[in-house]
Enzyme design. Structure first.
Site, PDB file in Angstrom:
ATOM      1  N   ASP A 164      59.331 -78.946 -95.276  1.00  0.00           N
ATOM      2  CA  ASP A 164      58.264 -77.961 -95.090  1.00  0.00           C
ATOM      3  C   ASP A 164      57.038 -78.624 -94.451  1.00  0.00           C
ATOM      4  O   ASP A 164      57.106 -79.753 -93.982  1.00  0.00           O
ATOM      5  CB  ASP A 164      57.944 -77.341 -96.446  1.00  0.00           C
ATOM      6  CG  ASP A 164      57.267 -75.984 -96.351  1.00  0.00           C
ATOM      7  OD1 ASP A 164      57.195 -75.421 -95.245  1.00  0.00           O
ATOM      8  OD2 ASP A 164      56.818 -75.483 -97.406  1.00  0.00           O
ATOM      9  N   HIS A 165      55.920 -77.935 -94.477  1.00  0.00           N
ATOM     10  CA  HIS A 165      54.682 -78.314 -93.779  1.00  0.00           C
ATOM     11  C   HIS A 165      54.476 -79.826 -93.655  1.00  0.00           C
ATOM     12  O   HIS A 165      54.403 -80.531 -94.650  1.00  0.00           O
ATOM     13  CB  HIS A 165      53.470 -77.725 -94.500  1.00  0.00           C
ATOM     14  CG  HIS A 165      53.406 -76.234 -94.455  1.00  0.00           C
ATOM     15  ND1 HIS A 165      52.766 -75.558 -93.448  1.00  0.00           N
ATOM     16  CD2 HIS A 165      53.913 -75.298 -95.293  1.00  0.00           C
ATOM     17  CE1 HIS A 165      52.875 -74.249 -93.673  1.00  0.00           C
ATOM     18  NE2 HIS A 165      53.562 -74.075 -94.784  1.00  0.00           N
ATOM     19  N   ASP A 199      53.685 -79.120 -88.666  1.00  0.00           N
ATOM     20  CA  ASP A 199      52.598 -78.148 -88.785  1.00  0.00           C
ATOM     21  C   ASP A 199      51.297 -78.763 -88.285  1.00  0.00           C
ATOM     22  O   ASP A 199      50.570 -79.438 -89.028  1.00  0.00           O
ATOM     23  CB  ASP A 199      52.450 -77.691 -90.235  1.00  0.00           C
ATOM     24  CG  ASP A 199      51.295 -76.713 -90.426  1.00  0.00           C
ATOM     25  OD1 ASP A 199      50.674 -76.314 -89.414  1.00  0.00           O
ATOM     26  OD2 ASP A 199      51.009 -76.355 -91.582  1.00  0.00           O
ATOM     27  N   GLU A 237      48.663 -74.552-101.046  1.00  0.00           N
ATOM     28  CA  GLU A 237      50.008 -74.973-101.414  1.00  0.00           C
ATOM     29  C   GLU A 237      50.118 -76.477-101.262  1.00  0.00           C
ATOM     30  O   GLU A 237      49.699 -77.048-100.249  1.00  0.00           O
ATOM     31  CB  GLU A 237      51.072 -74.283-100.552  1.00  0.00           C
ATOM     32  CG  GLU A 237      52.503 -74.662-100.957  1.00  0.00           C
ATOM     33  CD  GLU A 237      53.542 -73.955-100.122  1.00  0.00           C
ATOM     34  OE1 GLU A 237      54.414 -73.301-100.718  1.00  0.00           O
ATOM     35  OE2 GLU A 237      53.497 -74.049 -98.890  1.00  0.00           O
ATOM     36  N   HIS A 281      49.555 -68.388 -98.599  1.00  0.00           N
ATOM     37  CA  HIS A 281      50.311 -69.026 -99.676  1.00  0.00           C
ATOM     38  C   HIS A 281      49.774 -68.576-101.021  1.00  0.00           C
ATOM     39  O   HIS A 281      48.570 -68.380-101.200  1.00  0.00           O
ATOM     40  CB  HIS A 281      50.192 -70.549 -99.586  1.00  0.00           C
ATOM     41  CG  HIS A 281      50.956 -71.150 -98.452  1.00  0.00           C
ATOM     42  ND1 HIS A 281      50.427 -72.106 -97.616  1.00  0.00           N
ATOM     43  CD2 HIS A 281      52.227 -70.933 -98.008  1.00  0.00           C
ATOM     44  CE1 HIS A 281      51.333 -72.456 -96.718  1.00  0.00           C
ATOM     45  NE2 HIS A 281      52.419 -71.767 -96.930  1.00  0.00           N
ATOM     46  N   GLY A 282      50.659 -68.431-101.983  1.00  0.00           N
ATOM     47  CA  GLY A 282      50.245 -68.047-103.328  1.00  0.00           C
ATOM     48  C   GLY A 282      50.400 -66.552-103.543  1.00  0.00           C
ATOM     49  O   GLY A 282      50.862 -65.814-102.676  1.00  0.00           O
ATOM     50  N   HIS A 323      55.900 -67.431 -93.398  1.00  0.00           N
ATOM     51  CA  HIS A 323      55.344 -68.290 -94.444  1.00  0.00           C
ATOM     52  C   HIS A 323      54.541 -67.445 -95.423  1.00  0.00           C
ATOM     53  O   HIS A 323      54.086 -66.353 -95.101  1.00  0.00           O
ATOM     54  CB  HIS A 323      54.448 -69.367 -93.828  1.00  0.00           C
ATOM     55  CG  HIS A 323      55.214 -70.530 -93.302  1.00  0.00           C
ATOM     56  ND1 HIS A 323      55.143 -71.785 -93.864  1.00  0.00           N
ATOM     57  CD2 HIS A 323      56.098 -70.630 -92.274  1.00  0.00           C
ATOM     58  CE1 HIS A 323      55.938 -72.611 -93.203  1.00  0.00           C
ATOM     59  NE2 HIS A 323      56.521 -71.936 -92.227  1.00  0.00           N
ATOM     60  N   GLY A 324      54.368 -67.980 -96.647  1.00  0.00           N
ATOM     61  CA  GLY A 324      53.604 -67.253 -97.653  1.00  0.00           C
ATOM     62  C   GLY A 324      54.307 -65.993 -98.102  1.00  0.00           C
ATOM     63  O   GLY A 324      53.684 -64.950 -98.307  1.00  0.00           O
ATOM     64  N   GLY A 325      55.623 -66.060 -98.289  1.00  0.00           N
ATOM     65  CA  GLY A 325      56.391 -64.875 -98.644  1.00  0.00           C
ATOM     66  C   GLY A 325      56.197 -64.409-100.073  1.00  0.00           C
ATOM     67  O   GLY A 325      56.356 -63.218-100.368  1.00  0.00           O
ATOM     68  N   ASN A 345      59.754 -68.272 -96.393  1.00  0.00           N
ATOM     69  CA  ASN A 345      59.485 -69.316 -97.378  1.00  0.00           C
ATOM     70  C   ASN A 345      59.126 -68.712 -98.733  1.00  0.00           C
ATOM     71  O   ASN A 345      58.369 -67.738 -98.821  1.00  0.00           O
ATOM     72  CB  ASN A 345      58.348 -70.207 -96.911  1.00  0.00           C
ATOM     73  CG  ASN A 345      58.766 -71.165 -95.817  1.00  0.00           C
ATOM     74  OD1 ASN A 345      59.829 -71.017 -95.215  1.00  0.00           O
ATOM     75  ND2 ASN A 345      57.933 -72.142 -95.553  1.00  0.00           N
ATOM     76  N   ILE A 346      59.660 -69.328 -99.785  1.00  0.00           N
ATOM     77  CA  ILE A 346      59.399 -68.890-101.164  1.00  0.00           C
ATOM     78  C   ILE A 346      59.113 -70.133-101.993  1.00  0.00           C
ATOM     79  O   ILE A 346      59.938 -71.045-102.046  1.00  0.00           O
ATOM     80  CB  ILE A 346      60.613 -68.134-101.752  1.00  0.00           C
ATOM     81  CG1 ILE A 346      60.958 -66.922-100.889  1.00  0.00           C
ATOM     82  CG2 ILE A 346      60.336 -67.694-103.190  1.00  0.00           C
ATOM     83  CD1 ILE A 346      62.392 -66.503-100.994  1.00  0.00           C
ATOM     84  N   THR A 348      55.796 -70.131-104.560  1.00  0.00           N
ATOM     85  CA  THR A 348      54.989 -69.717-105.701  1.00  0.00           C
ATOM     86  C   THR A 348      55.808 -68.908-106.705  1.00  0.00           C
ATOM     87  O   THR A 348      55.739 -69.144-107.913  1.00  0.00           O
ATOM     88  CB  THR A 348      53.771 -68.903-105.235  1.00  0.00           C
ATOM     89  OG1 THR A 348      53.028 -69.670-104.290  1.00  0.00           O
ATOM     90  CG2 THR A 348      52.876 -68.545-106.401  1.00  0.00           C
TER      91      THR A 348
END
Length: 438
Positions: A164-165, A199, A237, A281-282, A323-325, A345-346, A348
């Site tokens: 990831d990132h 990223d 995140e 994110h979150g 992102h931030g799903g 992306n999952i 949180t």
């Protein structure tokens, strides 16, 4: 030295691929070198039923159980775009979390993406290790990669193995993993990892694209995919806090997305774009996050117009990443899938589900978890079977599998492979033979 320990020790010295030199044969499966055969022969691991399949009933013939790279990976992502589903990409920090992901994928008859962040990789390696020059993060990610490669085939599901990132300051971490994949490719004909995310969304766009071009050139030589980000994903995140960024930075422009497509495509078509359309994110209260999925379809139309006759028939030349799903509205998710999103992306939500499983277990057996001896059944009664760490971890896994069921459904990623429902696992013969005490 045991086999697994030998692999990690060899990885640290740059010669770990030699651990697989003996016993590795070429598979009839689209000419790929089968790591599964190497592990099975070295450790005498049975590989039956779905594990032994060369392909799946409903998938392109290149897509097989285990980690996908190169053409097989691209064929899977193309299949997702063409058939209107996206693949859940779950951040993992332990082999327990990985196993929950694989179990959920098989339960839903679907592919999955398992990914590590830099911090998650370091944790996987152990917080007792020094992380100077990202040594612990590199070793942790390599260790996790071998776990995924070993167990993905056993669960009989296709997996994209991703990181990831990776912001500019974290590039040495990915450099170490790419070097590992290059050495692995020299022995096995495929990279250790399927893909990496670079990223550089906080850098000027020209620098972002130039560095991504350099990495894509390197990736293309061994069949790895690049995920790049345009615009900024808000929220926080893994220690990266973007809660106070300018609103305009949360939304990518069609011209920028075309610039990326135009400059990367001549190098390789193995790339995806995490374009920003208000992602955060979150999990936040309703109304605090304003997603604009139509940004994606406007970009697809803009690029298709630029391509003219060279545009694909579906007029969706770009594979997008969401992102931030976690916590997003299912209508926004499914609208975005219609515009070319193939990965969401999952993190949180699965962090919470894992913790919630532990929380529920503690609540249910609270009176049995206050000491080693003594519970409601008597002051001399032992509690070992309740505080056995497998119990709370399995409770966390079960709760996470249930949460991932919702993710697969939201992403229309159910009954994709054509295997049907899995056979119930036969592991209830007591703790010494695989069962759990409680």
């Amino acid at each position: 030295m045991k086999f697994g320990a030998a692999l990690i020790a060899a990885a640290a010295t740059g010669s770990w691929a030699d651990a697989f030199t003996s016993g590795v044969s070429r598979s009839a499966r689209v000419g790929r070198v089968s790591l599964r055969e190497g592990i099975a022969e070295e450790l005498d691991i049975p590989c039956e039923d779905e594990c032994a399949l060369d392909s799946f009933p409903n998938m392109p013939p290149s897509v097989h159980p285990g980690v996908l790279t190169g053409k097989a990976m691209v064929d899977l992502l193309d299949h997702a775009k063409e058939n209107g589903y996206a693949i859940p990409a779950v951040n993992c920090v332990s082999n327990s979390g990985i196993n929950a992901c694989l179990e959920a994928a098989r339960k839903n008859d679907a592919p999955i993406i398992i990914q590590f962040s830099s911090g998650g990789s370091q944790f996987y390696g152990g917080k007792g290790l020094d992380n100077k020059n990202f040594a612990a993060a590199i070793a942790g990610a390599v260790s996790g990669a071998f776990h995924v490669r070993t167990m993905a085939e056993q669960y009989g599901v296709p997996v994209i193995l991703h990181t990831d990132h990776c912001a500019k300051g974290l590039l040495p971490w990915v450099d170490g993993l790419v070097a590992a994949s290059e050495r692995y490719h020299a022995k096995h004909g495929e990279p250790l990892f399927s893909s990496h995310m670079i990223d550089l969304s906080e850098e000027p766009i020209e620098e972002n694209i130039d560095i991504c071009k350099d990495y894509l050139t390197r990736f293309a030589k061994i069949g790895m995919l690049l995920e790049m980000e345009l615009g900024i994903t808000g929220g926080e995140e893994d220690g990266v806090n973007n809660e106070d960024v300018d609103i305009e930075d949360l939304y990518s422009k069609p011209e920028e997305i075309f610039q990326v497509y135009d400059e990367l495509t001549p190098i390789s078509d193995q790339f995806t774009v995490a374009a920003a359309f208000g992602n955060v994110h979150g999990v936040y209260s309703p109304g605090n996050v304003k997603l604009e999925p139509k940004i994606l379809t406007r970009a697809q139309a803009y690029i298709s117009e630029k391509l003219g006759d060279k545009a694909p028939d579906d007029k969706k030349p770009v594979k997008f990443v969401f992102h931030g799903g976690s916590g997003s509205d299912v209508n926004d998710i499914q609208e975005a899938i219609g515009y070319g999103v193939v990965k969401m992306n999952i993190d949180t939500d699965t962090q919470w589900s894992y913790w919630e499983g532990v929380k529920k277990f503690e609540s249910k057996y609270h009176d049995y978890l206050q000491g080693q001896i003594g519970n409601p059944e008597g002051p001399d009664k032992p509690n070992k079977k309740y505080y056995d760490p497998r119990e709370m971890m399995r409770a966390a896994e079960v709760n996470t599998v249930e949460r991932l069921d919702q993710c697969f459904a939201d992403l229309k990623c159910v009954n994709i492979l054509g295997l049907g429902s899995p056979t119930a696992a036969e592991n209830t013969l007591g703790p010494r033979r695989g069962g759990l005490p409680v």
